[in-house]
Design an enzyme around this catalytic site. Structure first.
Site, PDB file in Angstrom:
ATOM      1  N   ALA A  44      81.769  59.818  24.406  1.00 43.12           N
ATOM      2  CA  ALA A  44      82.163  60.140  25.779  1.00 43.12           C
ATOM      3  C   ALA A  44      83.600  59.685  26.049  1.00 43.12           C
ATOM      4  CB  ALA A  44      81.194  59.483  26.767  1.00 43.12           C
ATOM      5  N   HIS A 266      61.777  55.083  21.282  1.00 40.47           N
ATOM      6  CA  HIS A 266      61.763  56.187  20.311  1.00 40.47           C
ATOM      7  C   HIS A 266      60.592  56.018  19.353  1.00 40.47           C
ATOM      8  CE1 HIS A 266      63.099  59.057  17.387  1.00 40.47           C
ATOM      9  NE2 HIS A 266      64.210  59.312  18.047  1.00 40.47           N
ATOM     10  N   ARG A 330      59.614  62.218  23.255  1.00 38.83           N
ATOM     11  CA  ARG A 330      59.562  60.859  22.715  1.00 38.83           C
ATOM     12  C   ARG A 330      58.631  59.932  23.482  1.00 38.83           C
ATOM     13  NH1 ARG A 330      66.034  60.307  21.450  1.00 38.83           N
ATOM     14  NH2 ARG A 330      65.943  61.834  19.773  1.00 38.83           N
ATOM     15  N   GLU A 425      76.344  57.592  28.087  1.00 38.70           N
ATOM     16  CA  GLU A 425      75.108  56.825  28.297  1.00 38.70           C
ATOM     17  C   GLU A 425      75.264  55.803  29.423  1.00 38.70           C
ATOM     18  OE1 GLU A 425      73.309  55.477  24.614  1.00 38.70           O
ATOM     19  OE2 GLU A 425      71.823  54.286  25.683  1.00 38.70           O
TER      20      GLU A 425
HETATM   21  C1  FAD Z   1      70.361  55.255  15.734  1.00 41.51           C
HETATM   22  C2  FAD Z   1      70.669  56.233  16.824  1.00 41.51           C
HETATM   23  C3  FAD Z   1      70.658  57.592  16.569  1.00 41.51           C
HETATM   24  C4  FAD Z   1      70.940  58.497  17.584  1.00 41.51           C
HETATM   25  N1  FAD Z   1      70.917  59.840  17.299  1.00 41.51           N
HETATM   26  C5  FAD Z   1      71.199  60.722  18.286  1.00 41.51           C
HETATM   27  C6  FAD Z   1      71.207  62.117  18.017  1.00 41.51           C
HETATM   28  O1  FAD Z   1      70.965  62.559  16.894  1.00 41.51           O
HETATM   29  N2  FAD Z   1      71.508  62.957  19.033  1.00 41.51           N
HETATM   30  C7  FAD Z   1      71.793  62.513  20.285  1.00 41.51           C
HETATM   31  O2  FAD Z   1      72.075  63.329  21.162  1.00 41.51           O
HETATM   32  N3  FAD Z   1      71.821  61.199  20.555  1.00 41.51           N
HETATM   33  C8  FAD Z   1      71.534  60.297  19.592  1.00 41.51           C
HETATM   34  N4  FAD Z   1      71.542  58.958  19.877  1.00 41.51           N
HETATM   35  C9  FAD Z   1      72.054  58.504  21.189  1.00 41.51           C
HETATM   36  C10 FAD Z   1      73.573  58.578  21.179  1.00 41.51           C
HETATM   37  O3  FAD Z   1      74.072  58.175  19.935  1.00 41.51           O
HETATM   38  C11 FAD Z   1      74.213  57.700  22.249  1.00 41.51           C
HETATM   39  O4  FAD Z   1      73.571  57.856  23.464  1.00 41.51           O
HETATM   40  C12 FAD Z   1      75.659  58.109  22.438  1.00 41.51           C
HETATM   41  O5  FAD Z   1      76.334  58.118  21.205  1.00 41.51           O
HETATM   42  C13 FAD Z   1      76.370  57.181  23.411  1.00 41.51           C
HETATM   43  O6  FAD Z   1      77.742  57.538  23.447  1.00 41.51           O
HETATM   44  P1  FAD Z   1      78.720  56.861  24.466  1.00 41.51           P
HETATM   45  O7  FAD Z   1      80.073  57.405  24.175  1.00 41.51           O
HETATM   46  O8  FAD Z   1      78.185  56.996  25.832  1.00 41.51           O
HETATM   47  O9  FAD Z   1      78.662  55.298  24.115  1.00 41.51           O
HETATM   48  P2  FAD Z   1      78.963  54.494  22.751  1.00 41.51           P
HETATM   49  O10 FAD Z   1      79.057  55.348  21.569  1.00 41.51           O
HETATM   50  O11 FAD Z   1      77.974  53.373  22.747  1.00 41.51           O
HETATM   51  O12 FAD Z   1      80.399  53.901  22.991  1.00 41.51           O
HETATM   52  C14 FAD Z   1      80.621  52.843  23.870  1.00 41.51           C
HETATM   53  C15 FAD Z   1      82.090  52.502  23.821  1.00 41.51           C
HETATM   54  O13 FAD Z   1      82.367  51.585  24.853  1.00 41.51           O
HETATM   55  C16 FAD Z   1      83.058  50.468  24.338  1.00 41.51           C
HETATM   56  N5  FAD Z   1      82.690  49.325  25.164  1.00 41.51           N
HETATM   57  C17 FAD Z   1      81.472  48.941  25.592  1.00 41.51           C
HETATM   58  N6  FAD Z   1      81.579  47.864  26.389  1.00 41.51           N
HETATM   59  C18 FAD Z   1      82.882  47.581  26.463  1.00 41.51           C
HETATM   60  C19 FAD Z   1      83.619  46.585  27.134  1.00 41.51           C
HETATM   61  N7  FAD Z   1      83.025  45.684  27.907  1.00 41.51           N
HETATM   62  N8  FAD Z   1      84.963  46.572  26.959  1.00 41.51           N
HETATM   63  C20 FAD Z   1      85.587  47.490  26.182  1.00 41.51           C
HETATM   64  N9  FAD Z   1      84.941  48.464  25.542  1.00 41.51           N
HETATM   65  C21 FAD Z   1      83.598  48.494  25.691  1.00 41.51           C
HETATM   66  C22 FAD Z   1      82.640  50.359  22.897  1.00 41.51           C
HETATM   67  O14 FAD Z   1      83.622  49.663  22.179  1.00 41.51           O
HETATM   68  C23 FAD Z   1      82.547  51.834  22.533  1.00 41.51           C
HETATM   69  O15 FAD Z   1      83.818  52.320  22.197  1.00 41.51           O
HETATM   70  C24 FAD Z   1      71.241  58.041  18.875  1.00 41.51           C
HETATM   71  C25 FAD Z   1      71.246  56.676  19.142  1.00 41.51           C
HETATM   72  C26 FAD Z   1      70.932  55.781  18.129  1.00 41.51           C
HETATM   73  C27 FAD Z   1      70.862  54.328  18.455  1.00 41.51           C
END
Ligand code: FAD
Length: 637
Positions: A44, A266, A330, A425
């Site tokens: 994201a 899950h 799920r 997320e």
């Molecule tokens: C094992 C696994 C498999 C999955 N497989 C799938 C799939 O196949 N398909 C699907 O749709 N979803 C899947 N999911 C869910 C999906 O991966 C996540 O919901 C999604 O990647 C979250 O993306 P995001 O960019 O919101 O957050 P994240 O990828 O968690 O990124 C968070 C970012 O915020 C930063 N951050 C956090 N707190 C701070 C802070 N206080 N200060 C500075 N930086 C901070 C971190 O450094 C990171 O860069 C899976 C999840 C898991 C655990």
């Protein structure tokens, strides 16, 4: 606090287009005068930072890892949904919308979910153009597989590494902007507080995780994409670093937190193997395309799986949910696994496991085909368990995986603090009470590539660009609060390690606010959490200093937040006296053990406002109005 979802008027299919036209634009020449702080560079955050940089804004992007490539998003295995209908199996934008609303047990906002389904098709085009190596059919078209809660194949994938490949795509777009000078990246930098000046989000206070330096960054708007908080349970499939700190700190500064109790468990994870385990491993839901879930018919049957004849096996998902079978959502598959284990029919040493068996699929399409589809997942399973899943069925059990709750946002993805936008997320927006598989990647990229670039312009166009004066009293006060908290953590100088507190909190949460909840258990958790928190602040051992690399300090800060946030989750779970999606209250179930919603009383998003230290949070309700779908009891039978 006012919750105005700002849902555009007009027919569902037209809302986003009409809204985009009505949003104010920032003149291209003026964009470089605005500074946007993007916290998080997972799917994201990276997609948002890259796109905002490309548009011409000055972007500063922060993450706590040493590189954006290490964000938790990289772990995503199975795939990403999109309504392309390449399979010609009846898919459409409306069907993806409907499946997602129904999958979320009718607890999400219609307009957001419809937009998500619309934008899904653009995401695939964007990623293909970036060179993301999606699996392809023999003729060259992108391949699809099925995920839970859908009867069509709409999941695009790159073996079992879809998150990694998508993140590399977003990362290369980001590095292009870094080279161009529009994005400045701050790795190993943790946001510890949000700066609000005159009611608007204007900056963040960070700690440099290498030097320990506390810094202030100011801008015109803040975009948070900081991921989910599943690690409140200690054991989860999330990366160890995933945490609630950024969103929780923003909550304390005035951003409403919506549906914090909605947690996804899950069904297909490798079972817990011992007391000292600190991480759980997901076996992708995609495996349920070919794997059949079963347990022995008789309780206490300890025979090896190969010695149990067909007639003495219970393929319970196929039996209970004949239309969706192993591909039911799920929450339903997880509860069904718990139920058979509670009956004493669980497998493995602990009895907390069920089989996921590929024998039929291998017999039908051959081992090489299965290897091609899931090779890396099978290898990972074998490395962890020492068992070869091509020969014996996998053993799986439900585990905490995803959090549907998050900061409340309106249709523009803006929180209740003007100028604070929340993506991926970290927000609560699209999945209701249960997220369908392969839709988190879709939402994160929809938010980052396609939604925020439009909506943030409307906010910025209404204000003059300019950084507030660093000497402003609110800025100084926020920075001082961060310094004071760091010092306080270091000063405790107790004897119990941070991890011990986290592990105990996780156990309280799993027992009281886990896969099945009830009022008694939640009240018990609400008594135990403050006691544990009190002990933490009296007896935690952190060690080291603030002005240096100090991972114990990092963890202590995050666990301290979990120790407060857990209470909010339990309060939310206790107030929601119904079962819906991942929120299963044992008092509210049908005769055959299915979730029983109470639409009369609970068709709303619960948005909690921080009311001050020691005061109960205040509940605000955003009514969910369904104009295009009819509220119905979910059935996957
Ligand atoms: C094992 C696994 C498999 C999955 N497989 C799938 C799939 O196949 N398909 C699907 O749709 N979803 C899947 N999911 C869910 C999906 O991966 C996540 O919901 C999604 O990647 C979250 O993306 P995001 O960019 O919101 O957050 P994240 O990828 O968690 O990124 C968070 C970012 O915020 C930063 N951050 C956090 N707190 C701070 C802070 N206080 N200060 C500075 N930086 C901070 C971190 O450094 C990171 O860069 C899976 C999840 C898991 C655990």
């Amino acid at each position: 606090m006012e919750l105005n979802p700002k849902i555009p008027a007009g027919p569902l299919e037209k809302k986003w287009d009409t809204h985009r036209f009505e949003l104010k634009l920032v003149n291209p020449a003026n964009k470089r005068r605005y500074t946007v702080l993007v916290v998080g560079s997972g799917l994201a955050g990276a997609s948002a930072a890259a796109t905002l940089g490309e548009l011409g804004y000055q972007v500063r992007c922060f993450c706590f890892q040493d590189s954006p490539r290490r964000a938790h998003s990289i772990a995503a295995q199975g795939g990403i949904n999109a309504a392309k209908n390449y399979q010609n199996d009846g898919d459409s934008i409306y069907r993806l919308f409907y499946d997602t609303i129904k999958g979320g047990d009718f607890r999400a906002r219609e307009a957001n979910v419809y937009r998500l389904a619309q934008v899904s098709v653009n995401i695939i085009d964007q990623c293909v153009a970036q060179g993301v190596p999606f699996a392809r059919e023999y003729g060259g078209l992108l391949a699809n597989r099925s995920f839970g809660g859908a009867q069509v194949s709409r999941t695009f994938y790159a073996r079992g590494q879809t998150g990694q490949q998508l993140l590399l795509g977003a990362y290369q777009a980001l590095t292009r902007q870094m080279a161009a000078g529009s994005v400045r990246m701050f790795p190993r930098t943790e946001m510890l507080d949000l700066i609000v000046v005159d009611g608007r989000a204007r900056g963040i206070v960070t700690r440099n995780l290498v030097t320990g330096e506390i810094e202030t960054h100011l801008g015109d708007a803040v975009v948070m994409a900081t991921g989910g908080y599943g690690n409140v349970f200690y054991l989860s499939t999330n990366a160890k670093g995933s945490n609630v700190t950024a969103t929780f700190r923003a909550w304390k500064r005035g951003a409403a937190f919506a549906n914090p109790c909605y947690t996804q468990i899950h069904p297909t994870c490798i079972p817990v193997s011992g007391e000292y385990q600190s991480k759980l491993t997901l076996m992708s839901e995609s495996l349920r395309n070919d794997g059949r879930v079963w347990v022995p018919r008789a309780a206490g049957d300890r025979r090896a799986p190969g010695d149990i004849p067909e007639s003495e096996r219970d393929y319970y998902l196929e039996r209970k949910y004949p239309s969706f079978g192993n591909l039911c959502p799920r929450d339903i598959a997880s509860r069904a696994a718990k139920e058979v284990c509670d009956e004493g029919r669980g497998v493995g040493e602990t009895g907390l496991g069920v089989y996921l068996d590929f024998a039929d699929a291998i017999g039908r399409v051959g081992e090489s085909k299965i290897r091609e589809r899931y090779g890396n997942l099978f290898e990972m399973y074998e490395r962890i368990t020492g068992e070869d899943p091509y020969r014996v069925p996998m053993r799986i059990f439900p585990a905490v995986h995803y959090t549907m709750g998050g900061l409340w946002v309106d249709y523009n993805l803006m929180s209740t603090i003007p100028g604070l936008f929340v993506l991926g997320e970290a927000n609560f927006s699209d999945h209701g009470a249960n997220r369908l598989g392969a839709s988190a990647l879709m939402q994160g990229l929809a938010d980052g590539y396609f939604i925020i670039p439009n909506t943030i312009g409307d906010y910025l166009a209404r204000m003059r660009p300019g950084i507030p004066d660093a000497g402003h009293v609110d800025i100084r006060a926020t920075e001082a609060a961060v310094r004071e908290r760091v010092s306080r953590l270091l000063a405790v100088n107790g004897s119990r390690p941070v991890d011990a507190f986290h592990r105990e909190l996780g156990k309280i949460m799993w027992d009281g606010c886990g896969m099945a909840r009830n009022a008694e258990g939640l009240r018990g958790a609400l008594e135990r959490i403050p006691a544990l928190r009190e002990e933490f602040w009296r007896n935690v051992r952190v060690g080291g200093a603030g002005e240096e690399f100090n991972q114990a300090l990092e963890r202590a800060g995050r666990v301290a937040d979990y120790l407060e946030f857990a209470e909010l989750m339990c309060v939310d779970a206790l107030h929601r006296e119904e079962s819906c999606g991942g929120h299963f209250r044992t008092e509210h179930q049908t005769a055959d053990g299915e979730a029983m919603r109470d639409d009369e009383r609970f068709t709303y998003a619960a948005a909690w406002e921080y009311a001050g230290q020691g005061r109960p949070p205040v509940l605000h309700r955003e009514p969910l109005v369904f104009e295009s779908v009819q509220l119905a009891t979910r059935s996957y039978k």
